[in-house]
Scaffold this active site. Sequence first.
Site, PDB file in Angstrom:
ATOM      1  N   SER A 172       0.849  -1.190   0.000  1.00 41.69           N
ATOM      2  CA  SER A 172       0.000   0.000   0.000  1.00 41.69           C
ATOM      3  C   SER A 172       0.886   1.242   0.000  1.00 41.69           C
ATOM      4  O   SER A 172       1.760   1.385   0.863  1.00 41.69           O
ATOM      5  CB  SER A 172      -0.906  -0.002   1.238  1.00 41.69           C
ATOM      6  OG  SER A 172      -1.729   1.146   1.260  1.00 41.69           O
ATOM      7  N   LYS A 226      -1.326  -0.929  -4.179  1.00 39.47           N
ATOM      8  CA  LYS A 226      -2.528  -0.166  -3.835  1.00 39.47           C
ATOM      9  C   LYS A 226      -2.136   1.295  -3.683  1.00 39.47           C
ATOM     10  O   LYS A 226      -1.214   1.628  -2.941  1.00 39.47           O
ATOM     11  CB  LYS A 226      -3.154  -0.677  -2.536  1.00 39.47           C
ATOM     12  CG  LYS A 226      -4.404   0.123  -2.139  1.00 39.47           C
ATOM     13  CD  LYS A 226      -5.169  -0.541  -1.009  1.00 39.47           C
ATOM     14  CE  LYS A 226      -4.596  -0.234   0.351  1.00 39.47           C
ATOM     15  NZ  LYS A 226      -5.498  -0.692   1.442  1.00 39.47           N
ATOM     16  N   LYS A 275      -3.335   5.124  -2.660  1.00 40.75           N
ATOM     17  CA  LYS A 275      -4.311   5.982  -2.012  1.00 40.75           C
ATOM     18  C   LYS A 275      -4.690   7.115  -2.962  1.00 40.75           C
ATOM     19  O   LYS A 275      -3.826   7.686  -3.649  1.00 40.75           O
ATOM     20  CB  LYS A 275      -3.746   6.566  -0.715  1.00 40.75           C
ATOM     21  CG  LYS A 275      -3.418   5.531   0.351  1.00 40.75           C
ATOM     22  CD  LYS A 275      -4.670   4.943   0.969  1.00 40.75           C
ATOM     23  CE  LYS A 275      -4.329   4.009   2.117  1.00 40.75           C
ATOM     24  NZ  LYS A 275      -5.535   3.467   2.789  1.00 40.75           N
ATOM     25  N   ASP A 334      -7.503   3.136  -3.303  1.00 41.87           N
ATOM     26  CA  ASP A 334      -8.211   3.199  -2.026  1.00 41.87           C
ATOM     27  C   ASP A 334      -8.514   4.653  -1.708  1.00 41.87           C
ATOM     28  O   ASP A 334      -7.604   5.467  -1.562  1.00 41.87           O
ATOM     29  CB  ASP A 334      -7.348   2.577  -0.926  1.00 41.87           C
ATOM     30  CG  ASP A 334      -8.045   2.565   0.426  1.00 41.87           C
ATOM     31  OD1 ASP A 334      -9.240   2.898   0.502  1.00 41.87           O
ATOM     32  OD2 ASP A 334      -7.375   2.221   1.417  1.00 41.87           O
ATOM     33  N   GLU A 355     -11.438   0.778  -3.794  1.00 44.06           N
ATOM     34  CA  GLU A 355     -11.798   0.506  -2.409  1.00 44.06           C
ATOM     35  C   GLU A 355     -12.430   1.722  -1.730  1.00 44.06           C
ATOM     36  O   GLU A 355     -11.888   2.822  -1.777  1.00 44.06           O
ATOM     37  CB  GLU A 355     -10.558   0.068  -1.624  1.00 44.06           C
ATOM     38  CG  GLU A 355     -10.862  -0.396  -0.215  1.00 44.06           C
ATOM     39  CD  GLU A 355      -9.617  -0.894   0.499  1.00 44.06           C
ATOM     40  OE1 GLU A 355      -9.768  -1.367   1.638  1.00 44.06           O
ATOM     41  OE2 GLU A 355      -8.509  -0.799  -0.058  1.00 44.06           O
ATOM     42  N   ASP A 360     -14.486  -1.541   2.607  1.00 46.73           N
ATOM     43  CA  ASP A 360     -13.572  -1.654   3.742  1.00 46.73           C
ATOM     44  C   ASP A 360     -14.280  -1.136   4.989  1.00 46.73           C
ATOM     45  O   ASP A 360     -14.900  -1.890   5.743  1.00 46.73           O
ATOM     46  CB  ASP A 360     -12.296  -0.864   3.421  1.00 46.73           C
ATOM     47  CG  ASP A 360     -11.296  -0.810   4.566  1.00 46.73           C
ATOM     48  OD1 ASP A 360     -11.540  -1.411   5.634  1.00 46.73           O
ATOM     49  OD2 ASP A 360     -10.251  -0.150   4.423  1.00 46.73           O
ATOM     50  N   LYS A 394     -10.639  -6.954   7.603  1.00 44.17           N
ATOM     51  CA  LYS A 394      -9.618  -6.583   8.586  1.00 44.17           C
ATOM     52  C   LYS A 394     -10.066  -7.105   9.944  1.00 44.17           C
ATOM     53  O   LYS A 394     -11.183  -6.815  10.389  1.00 44.17           O
ATOM     54  CB  LYS A 394      -9.432  -5.067   8.639  1.00 44.17           C
ATOM     55  CG  LYS A 394      -8.799  -4.482   7.378  1.00 44.17           C
ATOM     56  CD  LYS A 394      -8.671  -2.975   7.483  1.00 44.17           C
ATOM     57  CE  LYS A 394      -8.005  -2.399   6.235  1.00 44.17           C
ATOM     58  NZ  LYS A 394      -7.994  -0.906   6.260  1.00 44.17           N
ATOM     59  N   GLY A 450      -4.477  -3.944   5.625  1.00 50.20           N
ATOM     60  CA  GLY A 450      -3.543  -3.690   6.716  1.00 50.20           C
ATOM     61  C   GLY A 450      -3.908  -2.442   7.492  1.00 50.20           C
ATOM     62  O   GLY A 450      -4.590  -1.543   6.987  1.00 50.20           O
TER      63      GLY A 450
END
Length: 372
Positions: free
Chosen positions: A136, A162, A164, A189, A214, A239, A263, A291
């Site tokens: 990430s 991934k 952001k 994400d 996400e 998520d 998670k 994570g």
Amino acid sequence: MKIHKIILHRLVMQLKNPFETSFGTFRDKDFFIVEAVDEQGRQGFGESVAFPSPWYTEETVETNRHVIEDFLIPLLLKEPLVQPDEVIDRFSAVRRNNMAKAAVEGAVWDLYAKQKGVSLAQAIGGTKHHIDVGVSVGIQPSVNALLSTIDRHLEEGYKRVKLKIKPGWDVDMLEQVRQRYPDISIMVDANSAYSLADIDVLKKLDKYGLDMMEQPLAQDDLMEHASLQKELTTPICLDESIQSFADAKAAVELGSCRIINIKIGRVGGITEAKRIHHYCAERNIPVWCGGMLEAGIGRAHNIALTALPQFQYPGDTSASNRYWKQDIIQPEVTMENGTIAVPDSPGIGYEINWPVLESYRIDKKVFTDRDL
């Protein structure tokens, strides 16, 4: 299964590099290690994942401390358990506070596996010997800095990146990333940074061949996610919206997503995570493990969970040295060719590096069954 003592360790660890999301930047990890000890002196360990401020869910480090000390530990120590799946019912008198519950339940699961002489992965039904891992990447100061960071992680062998995103750091950024890396596995994400008013922007992301998008919308907007998913070819992954088995079931039945991120801390522990996994397996909904900037103990729990068969996408459980100069477990979690080996020794499969843990520790409290 009699638990004689709970030891609560509070640690502060400095991240190797700041991690930026749409909510803010993190430089330190303030968290708890829960140590459960039975009458033979065997130890199980869990880790809290809440942040200092309530940006991700309503929980914080301080609310975790309060709930664990004043409610969960007394409930756990009051009488023996037969097996860890009972913890979720034992804690049902306490509403929500999932991250606090997961930290304590994780210690119970580790202790149980050690008592049975099996790995945590085996104890929960895991079948994999290796898991695929991605990385990430937080929001970077510039696209060039982002490209350099991606280069480094691909050289390290990670199988998925991934990224952001947030308004203003999305379409143009992805255009440049895809020009540089036309074939790599990418997901994005948003951490709830968008609304349906941004649908035209989000639809533009379809052309970049993303594995998933996400949590684009608010965590309580299952209906709006369902509306958005109908407009996108990119699968939506939820998520923050999935805080229980009931949430997962509602999201799938409403068509709010095509993938679910599980998670352990967010859903309240391994038992609830297993329920979500099994439900998604029955309905052919892929899952993967996100994570929460975990140290080694939380990372080990994620590895065990990802050994379950429906985890079809690489998770965020990267190597220890991705985040920490020195982790609190030995050996540290390592990654080779994009995979992490699932330990087969009893419990989480890692030992505590006590000198390192104690160097990060800022507080320690001991609770015994005699205190009740």
